[in-house]
Design an enzyme around this catalytic site. Structure first.
Site, PDB file in Angstrom:
ATOM      1  N   HIS A   1      52.523 -13.851  41.212  1.00  0.00           N
ATOM      2  CA  HIS A   1      51.179 -13.256  41.289  1.00  0.00           C
ATOM      3  C   HIS A   1      50.271 -14.004  42.265  1.00  0.00           C
ATOM      4  O   HIS A   1      49.442 -13.400  42.916  1.00  0.00           O
ATOM      5  CB  HIS A   1      50.536 -13.153  39.895  1.00  0.00           C
ATOM      6  CG  HIS A   1      49.968 -14.426  39.366  1.00  0.00           C
ATOM      7  ND1 HIS A   1      50.753 -15.476  38.943  1.00  0.00           N
ATOM      8  CD2 HIS A   1      48.681 -14.838  39.214  1.00  0.00           C
ATOM      9  CE1 HIS A   1      49.976 -16.465  38.544  1.00  0.00           C
ATOM     10  NE2 HIS A   1      48.711 -16.113  38.695  1.00  0.00           N
TER      11      HIS A   1
ATOM     12  N   LYS B   1      48.805 -17.328  47.846  1.00  0.00           N
ATOM     13  CA  LYS B   1      48.100 -18.590  48.089  1.00  0.00           C
ATOM     14  C   LYS B   1      48.837 -19.467  49.113  1.00  0.00           C
ATOM     15  O   LYS B   1      48.256 -20.397  49.659  1.00  0.00           O
ATOM     16  CB  LYS B   1      47.900 -19.355  46.780  1.00  0.00           C
ATOM     17  CG  LYS B   1      46.823 -18.733  45.906  1.00  0.00           C
ATOM     18  CD  LYS B   1      46.489 -19.595  44.703  1.00  0.00           C
ATOM     19  CE  LYS B   1      45.366 -18.938  43.893  1.00  0.00           C
ATOM     20  NZ  LYS B   1      45.145 -19.623  42.608  1.00  0.00           N
TER      21      LYS B   1
ATOM     22  N   HIS C   1      44.014 -13.749  48.360  1.00  0.00           N
ATOM     23  CA  HIS C   1      45.392 -14.107  47.996  1.00  0.00           C
ATOM     24  C   HIS C   1      46.138 -12.976  47.292  1.00  0.00           C
ATOM     25  O   HIS C   1      47.356 -12.870  47.426  1.00  0.00           O
ATOM     26  CB  HIS C   1      45.442 -15.399  47.175  1.00  0.00           C
ATOM     27  CG  HIS C   1      45.063 -15.227  45.733  1.00  0.00           C
ATOM     28  ND1 HIS C   1      43.772 -15.308  45.291  1.00  0.00           N
ATOM     29  CD2 HIS C   1      45.818 -14.972  44.635  1.00  0.00           C
ATOM     30  CE1 HIS C   1      43.741 -15.116  43.984  1.00  0.00           C
ATOM     31  NE2 HIS C   1      44.974 -14.917  43.557  1.00  0.00           N
TER      32      HIS C   1
ATOM     33  N   HIS D   1      46.062  -8.233  40.000  1.00  0.00           N
ATOM     34  CA  HIS D   1      45.864  -9.167  38.881  1.00  0.00           C
ATOM     35  C   HIS D   1      44.445  -9.721  38.762  1.00  0.00           C
ATOM     36  O   HIS D   1      44.103 -10.333  37.766  1.00  0.00           O
ATOM     37  CB  HIS D   1      46.922 -10.279  38.891  1.00  0.00           C
ATOM     38  CG  HIS D   1      46.709 -11.386  39.892  1.00  0.00           C
ATOM     39  ND1 HIS D   1      47.182 -11.326  41.178  1.00  0.00           N
ATOM     40  CD2 HIS D   1      46.095 -12.581  39.792  1.00  0.00           C
ATOM     41  CE1 HIS D   1      46.871 -12.434  41.825  1.00  0.00           C
ATOM     42  NE2 HIS D   1      46.190 -13.213  41.011  1.00  0.00           N
ATOM     43  N   HIS D   2      43.598  -9.486  39.771  1.00  0.00           N
ATOM     44  CA  HIS D   2      42.196  -9.907  39.648  1.00  0.00           C
ATOM     45  C   HIS D   2      41.237  -8.736  39.501  1.00  0.00           C
ATOM     46  O   HIS D   2      40.026  -8.904  39.594  1.00  0.00           O
ATOM     47  CB  HIS D   2      41.778 -10.778  40.836  1.00  0.00           C
ATOM     48  CG  HIS D   2      42.315 -12.171  40.745  1.00  0.00           C
ATOM     49  ND1 HIS D   2      41.886 -13.063  39.778  1.00  0.00           N
ATOM     50  CD2 HIS D   2      43.257 -12.825  41.476  1.00  0.00           C
ATOM     51  CE1 HIS D   2      42.547 -14.214  39.938  1.00  0.00           C
ATOM     52  NE2 HIS D   2      43.389 -14.087  40.951  1.00  0.00           N
TER      53      HIS D   2
ATOM     54  N   ASP E   1      47.297 -14.643  33.101  1.00  0.00           N
ATOM     55  CA  ASP E   1      46.612 -15.519  34.057  1.00  0.00           C
ATOM     56  C   ASP E   1      45.494 -16.310  33.359  1.00  0.00           C
ATOM     57  O   ASP E   1      45.397 -17.532  33.491  1.00  0.00           O
ATOM     58  CB  ASP E   1      46.028 -14.646  35.184  1.00  0.00           C
ATOM     59  CG  ASP E   1      45.607 -15.443  36.402  1.00  0.00           C
ATOM     60  OD1 ASP E   1      46.144 -16.547  36.616  1.00  0.00           O
ATOM     61  OD2 ASP E   1      44.737 -14.954  37.153  1.00  0.00           O
TER      62      ASP E   1
HETATM   63 FE   LIG Z   1      45.265 -15.127  41.384  1.00  0.00          FE
HETATM   64 FE   LIG Z   2      46.649 -17.080  38.808  1.00  0.00          FE
END
Ligand SMILES: [Fe+2]
Ligand SMILES: [Fe+2]
Length: 346
Positions: free
Chosen positions: A165, A169, A194, A219-220, A248
């Site tokens: 995920h 980064k 990211h 995921h954000h 997360d």
């Molecule tokens: Fe993240």
């Molecule tokens: Fe994360």
């Protein structure tokens, strides 16, 4: 392992397989040592027979050994992921088959080891945050998939999406990624790319399903539409995105040493529930927290008023406020909000 009729079961024996109530919620985890309150619970539940480890003492040792296995498997997975992360950073293509190979030992643990959820909390970090965090998100996402009764293939894909995920980064400059101070607004903007970068890496990778791509990309996103990159809300967010988001947050909170040393898992659960209100999928959060809390049935705990008691039952609506037995009385933390569990006692 052997099966005993309920009247043959004695305190001190070790439960050999998970016991579920009529609502399909696990009430006693495999590996639990039977004590008075578990006996009470089994009586009330109309359980007919119970699987027991052959020898209690042997069973007890086994349980501890399993924790070591989890820690060792975890450490190997972190090391492999670190290598992968750094290879991808220098341009290597991400390949789904390689990820499955990397995750197989850990997924075996998720499948077969019922006390893994407890270990998740106890696991010792062994490297830089991003590597440890990726592996705990992977494990948590797989566990949540299991508790949502998703098929094994989907659970495997969730583990992959969880592990990757934050792979984007690797394309964020180290000055930002490893900056010890607070990020400036500009830097935060870069950091926020990211999830899109990760999505692109996997899209250009080999063999990743759309679900995995969605999980990484979204995921954000937040349930209330205030997330990034696309400000999606509720059902617009793919199930994978919603599951990874829960994993997360859980990983971020439990890896924080301050929380770990100062709070009980029940306090962290309450914090996650409060913090995530309106922002994480409420159903996913509830399934996750109530299953984790169930592993603590039978545990001796200390309340904030100084009394010592034992968790006897988890309240599904508020999993962080269980029923606790203090001496001969039952204290329902769901009814008395002034009380909370501040520590677990061995
Ligand atoms: Fe993240
Ligand atoms: Fe994360």
């Amino acid at each position: 392992m052997r099966r005993l009729l309920l009247h043959e079961v004695e305190q001190g024996m070790v439960i050999g397989e998970d016991i579920y109530n009529n609502f399909d919620v696990m009430v006693v985890a495999s590996g639990s040592v039977i004590n008075e309150s578990i006996m009470d619970l089994l009586d009330k539940m109309d359980v007919f027979d119970v699987a027991i480890y052959e020898k209690s003492i042997e069973g007890k040792k086994k349980v501890l050994k399993v924790d070591n296995t989890v820690q060792a498997t975890y450490k190997d997975t972190v090391t492999s992921f670190k290598n992968l992360f750094n290879n991808v950073k220098f341009g290597k293509q991400v390949v789904a088959d390689e990820i499955s190979d990397l995750l197989t030992p850990m997924l075996e643990q998720v499948k077969n080891n019922q006390i893994l959820a407890k270990s998740l909390w106890q696991i010792e970090a062994c490297d830089e945050y991003t590597y440890d965090h990726s592996v705990t998100v992977s494990m948590s996402a797989a566990l949540l998939g299991k508790w949502l009764n998703l098929p094994q293939d989907t659970i495997n894909d969730l583990a992959t999406a969880g592990l990757l995920h934050d792979i984007g980064k690797c394309n964020i400059p180290d000055e930002i990624l490893k900056k010890p101070d607070r990020l400036t607004e500009e830097e935060f903007k870069v950091m926020k790319t990211h999830s899109t970068l990760g999505y692109l890496l996997l899209k250009n990778g080999k063999g990743f399903s759309d679900e995995i791509l969605y999980g990484v990309y979204q995921h954000h996103e937040k349930f209330d539409g205030n997330g990034y990159p696309n400000r999606l809300r509720e059902d617009e967010i793919h199930q994978f995105g919603r599951i990874i988001a829960v994993a997360d947050v859980y990983s971020a909170m439990t890896s924080n040493r301050v929380y770990r040393s100062k709070m009980s898992p029940f306090q962290v659960a309450r914090l996650i529930m409060e913090y995530s209100f309106g922002y994480l999928d409420p159903v996913a959060v509830n399934v996750f927290l109530s299953n984790i809390s169930n592993f603590y049935v039978g545990t001796t705990v200390k309340l904030n008023n100084g009394t010592i008691g034992e968790v006897v039952m988890v309240n599904k609506a508020e999993p962080y406020r269980p029923l606790v037995k203090v001496d001969d009385a039952f204290v329902d933390l769901a009814k008395d909000h002034s009380l909370e569990i501040t520590a677990l006692i061995d």
